[in-house]
Design a protein around this motif. Structure first.
Motif: not given
Length: 103
Positions: A96-103
């Protein structure tokens, strides 16, 4: 319709007149309510994502990412920027965080 009366201690802390303080109080109250709604929406979407395997997972992932994004934006607007705490508290998956662009 009831009238709103601010606690006197709140008025003194704000250094504002009663009308301005009442408006500020209502704004803070609405921000808190919106944060609660976004939190419940994120919890429901994350639960739905955990329940999905296979068919429908991509849509559940999109919904979870959208709900988490809304929660994070609402928190940012309120000046609450500790994302690591939210990720831990809501047990937000890496996907989910990856989909938001978070690392």
């Amino acid at each position: 319709m009831s009238s709103l009366r601010m606690p006197q201690a709140y008025l003194k802390r704000l250094g504002a007149d009663a009308g301005e303080a009442a408006l500020r109080y209502e704004i803070v109250e609405e921000q808190a309510a919106a944060l609660g709604r976004m939190g419940r929406k994120a919890e429901a979407a994350l639960a739905a994502l955990k329940a999905h395997e296979g068919a429908g997972r991509a849509e559940a992932l999109k919904a979870a990412a959208d709900a988490v994004w809304c929660l994070l934006v609402q928190r940012d607007v309120m000046g609450l920027r500790d994302r690591a705490r939210i990720v831990a508290d809501y047990d937000i998956p890496r996907e989910v965080m990856a989909r938001l662009g978070a690392r």
